[in-house]
Design an enzyme around this catalytic site. Structure first.
Site, short mmCIF file in Angstrom:
data_model
loop_
_atom_site.label_atom_id
_atom_site.label_comp_id
_atom_site.label_asym_id
_atom_site.label_seq_id
_atom_site.Cartn_x
_atom_site.Cartn_y
_atom_site.Cartn_z
N LYS A 182 1.27 -1.11 0.05
CA LYS A 182 0.00 -0.21 0.25
C LYS A 182 1.28 0.48 -0.09
CE LYS A 182 -3.25 2.55 3.01
NZ LYS A 182 -4.26 2.61 4.40
N GLU A 188 10.28 -4.62 3.20
CA GLU A 188 10.63 -6.55 3.28
C GLU A 188 9.82 -6.10 1.44
OE1 GLU A 188 9.36 -5.30 5.72
OE2 GLU A 188 9.00 -6.22 7.01
N ARG A 242 -5.02 -3.96 6.07
CA ARG A 242 -5.09 -4.92 6.52
C ARG A 242 -6.76 -5.63 6.66
NH1 ARG A 242 -3.91 -2.35 10.47
NH2 ARG A 242 -5.26 -1.37 12.23
N GLU A 328 -2.44 -5.95 15.64
CA GLU A 328 -2.63 -4.96 14.68
C GLU A 328 -3.80 -3.36 14.61
OE1 GLU A 328 -1.36 -3.63 10.51
OE2 GLU A 328 0.16 -4.65 11.59
N HIS A 359 -3.60 -32.13 19.59
CA HIS A 359 -2.82 -32.61 19.97
C HIS A 359 -0.80 -32.03 20.25
CE1 HIS A 359 -4.04 -36.82 18.50
NE2 HIS A 359 -4.79 -35.33 17.81
N LYS A 487 10.00 0.21 12.95
CA LYS A 487 10.70 0.29 11.87
C LYS A 487 12.16 1.70 11.50
CE LYS A 487 6.79 -0.85 9.20
NZ LYS A 487 4.93 -0.11 8.24
O1 F6P Z 1 2.63 -4.37 10.08
C1 F6P Z 1 2.50 -3.10 9.55
C2 F6P Z 1 1.98 -2.47 8.18
O2 F6P Z 1 1.78 -0.91 7.85
C3 F6P Z 1 0.40 -3.12 7.72
O3 F6P Z 1 -0.91 -2.38 8.97
C4 F6P Z 1 0.40 -2.76 6.82
O4 F6P Z 1 -0.17 -3.91 6.04
C5 F6P Z 1 2.55 -3.45 6.43
O5 F6P Z 1 3.27 -2.91 6.86
C6 F6P Z 1 2.57 -3.80 4.84
O6 F6P Z 1 2.91 -2.54 4.56
P1 F6P Z 1 2.59 -1.85 2.53
O7 F6P Z 1 1.21 -2.82 2.41
O8 F6P Z 1 2.16 -0.42 2.84
O9 F6P Z 1 3.84 -2.10 2.15
#
Ligand code: F6P
Length: 526
Positions: A182, A188, A242, A328, A359, A487
């Site tokens: 988003k 990542e 989310r 979250e 289990h 972060k």
């Molecule tokens: O975990 C923090 C967060 O901002 C989430 O709310 C979101 O879904 C995720 O990181 C990924 O964010 P983006 O879609 O902006 O990469």
């Protein structure tokens, strides 16, 4: 600051009614909603509690908040935005946003149709994390029994082992890379995208970016990354990360792998639950009643966690999806006016599919001093031909629920143990170990079958449950200020690892120690 929830008039009556209610599960309560059966029988119940809960809903303005959610009001008040995920799945989106929504829906359909017609992309490598990953990952796992036309691999952690695993045996020349983010600033997916693009280059792909698409609310950042406009699918700031499955975040990977009709079914199921949530009376409203039961368990009875136990291996990713959605959204420090809620809020969500869970941790659920409420989920009909096998699965689910609720008394345990030893004292001691406290609450959610429609309804049920708890606790379920601090420190540590310096915010001795150690080991020839 206004009084917190705990000192509000309706709260004390509600809390008293929870304590005074029946916890024996002796009043059948099954709500039919959007094709699902939501069984709340094993939750606290009494007519007085029902009434007190409605008073609490009225005091907290639930009905008005639901209307605001669907009207695109500022449900996300700390970021001054709507939280309009419901608009994304409406058959007729609200006029003010219908244009962009329908345009992007069609762009996804056109892209998938062209890829299908040309036989493009045998594989998809999906790079996203959190809300840009769990939703698509969950749906593709849940519905792949319907037949998939492309293999979709997911890599989310910034861990090249994970990225390498996800690329294992993929053909770079027929792989589409989706960068789902988003913000298009999350470390990542962007770092993983660089690895994936190098992978394409190393395989001799002439123009790697031609095999990359972006799904984002930050179109300019995707353009700056080098992705052509026609390969950027957009959603908007008024969709929470989310809650974004219903946008191109879900539409593109689900349609590429399972077909556009399956995604349409997903939207239809969620829209059906939206309709129920908007129009069912609160006492017959499945998300509202699940929210109230969860609030009673968390804020009054003191249960600190909620276990989610889907008795269907295809729902394995529902657990982490629910973890992010709930924790979250509800794991917050302040309410609307900045004051604390004054009662325990936001449970830890955990779980595992059944019967593995039996289990793994059901011993704890049955006999630990605390225990936890459980959400059990199963499908009435399987999508395989082994009817007897399915009966075993469902019977275990129902049995665990019944045992948690019913418990086992000392006298019942003593009868069992007296048959094991002739020594009455030993029998009494053994019996103590076999007592089950019982009256442990649970929900049971029954899907007719695991279809796109049922999945859409199930996910919307949880989304609206969480929203309702946010309203009742006074919490904003649509922001996530708590993820930003870590972060920011990560960015400082990355700088420090390259060039140890003096960062006052990294003064704790352990962090300093490891920055020094790892900086030394990173030096050439170390
Ligand atoms: O975990 C923090 C967060 O901002 C989430 O709310 C979101 O879904 C995720 O990181 C990924 O964010 P983006 O879609 O902006 O990469």
């Amino acid at each position: 600051m206004t009084a917190s929830l705990s000192s509000s008039p309706a709260w004390q009556s509600y809390a008293d009614a929870v304590h005074g209610a029946s916890h024996r599960g002796d009043h059948l309560r099954v709500i039919e909603a959007a094709g699902l059966s939501v069984d709340l029988t094993a939750q606290a119940y009494s007519p007085e509690l029902d009434a007190a809960a409605l008073d609490l809903c009225a005091q907290q303005g639930l009905t008005q908040a639901i209307a605001q959610l669907f009207d695109g009001g500022q449900a996300n008040w700390t970021e001054h935005r709507p939280a309009w995920h419901t608009a994304l799945r409406a058959a007729e989106p609200p006029p003010s946003v219908a244009g962009p929504i329908l345009t992007e829906r069609q762009r996804v359909r056109d892209f998938v149709a062209a890829a299908n017609a040309n036989g493009d992309y045998k594989y998809v490598l999906h790079l996203g994390i959190g809300g840009s990953d769990w939703g698509p990952r969950m749906i593709l796992r849940a519905l792949r029994h319907q037949g998939i036309s492309r293999e979709v691999r997911f890599a989310s952690n910034v861990d090249s082992h994970a990225v390498a695993d996800s690329m294992h045996q993929l053909d770079p020349h027929s792989t589409l890379i989706i960068i789902a983010s988003k913000s298009f600033t999350t470390t990542e997916p962007l770092a993983n995208a660089q690895v994936a693009i190098h992978w394409l280059e190393d395989a001799g792909v002439a123009d790697p970016l031609k095999q990359v698409v972006a799904i984002t609310a930050n179109v300019q950042a995707a353009r700056d990354f080098g992705i052509a406009p026609e390969r950027i699918f957009q959603f908007w700031d008024w969709v929470g990360g989310r809650y974004s499955l219903w946008s191109a975040i879900g539409a593109l990977p689900v349609s590429l792998a399972l077909g556009c009709d399956t995604f349409d079914q997903l939207l239809a199921g969620a829209a059906a639950m939206d309709d129920h949530f908007q129009h069912a009376p609160l006492s017959q409203n499945a998300p509202v009643q699940m929210a109230l039961a969860g609030m009673a368990n968390r804020s009054v009875m003191g249960f600190e966690t909620l276990a989610v136990a889907p008795y269907d291996s295809r729902l394995t990713h529902l657990v982490p999806w629910a973890q992010q959605l709930e924790m979250e959204s509800l794991g917050k420090v302040a309410t609307r006016d900045g004051s604390p809620a004054g009662v325990p809020t936001g449970p830890v969500v955990w779980g595992m599919t059944g019967t593995d869970c039996q289990h793994t941790f059901f011993q704890w659920l049955h006999q630990d001093t605390a225990g936890a409420p459980v959400d059990f989920i199963f499908c009435e009909r399987p999508d395989h031909r082994y009817e007897e096998h399915h009966r075993l699965l469902i019977a275990n689910c129902l049995a665990q629920r019944a045992a948690l609720l019913r418990g086992k008394s000392f006298d019942e345990a003593l009868i069992e143990c007296s048959a094991l030893t002739s020594d009455p004292q030993e029998a009494r001691v053994l019996a103590q170990h076999r007592i089950h406290p019982g009256r442990r609450p649970s929900n049971l959610i029954v899907l007719p079958r695991l279809t796109g429609h049922a999945m859409g309804a199930l996910l919307a049920l949880y989304e609206h449950k969480v929203f309702t708890q946010g309203v009742l606790w006074g919490i904003n379920p649509f922001d996530q200020w708590g993820v930003e601090f870590g972060k920011a420190l990560a960015r400082r540590i990355i700088d420090e690892l390259g060039q140890p310096g003096h960062a006052p915010e990294l003064e704790d001795p352990s962090t300093r120690h490891w920055i020094e150690v790892l900086s030394r080991s990173a030096k050439p020839g170390a």
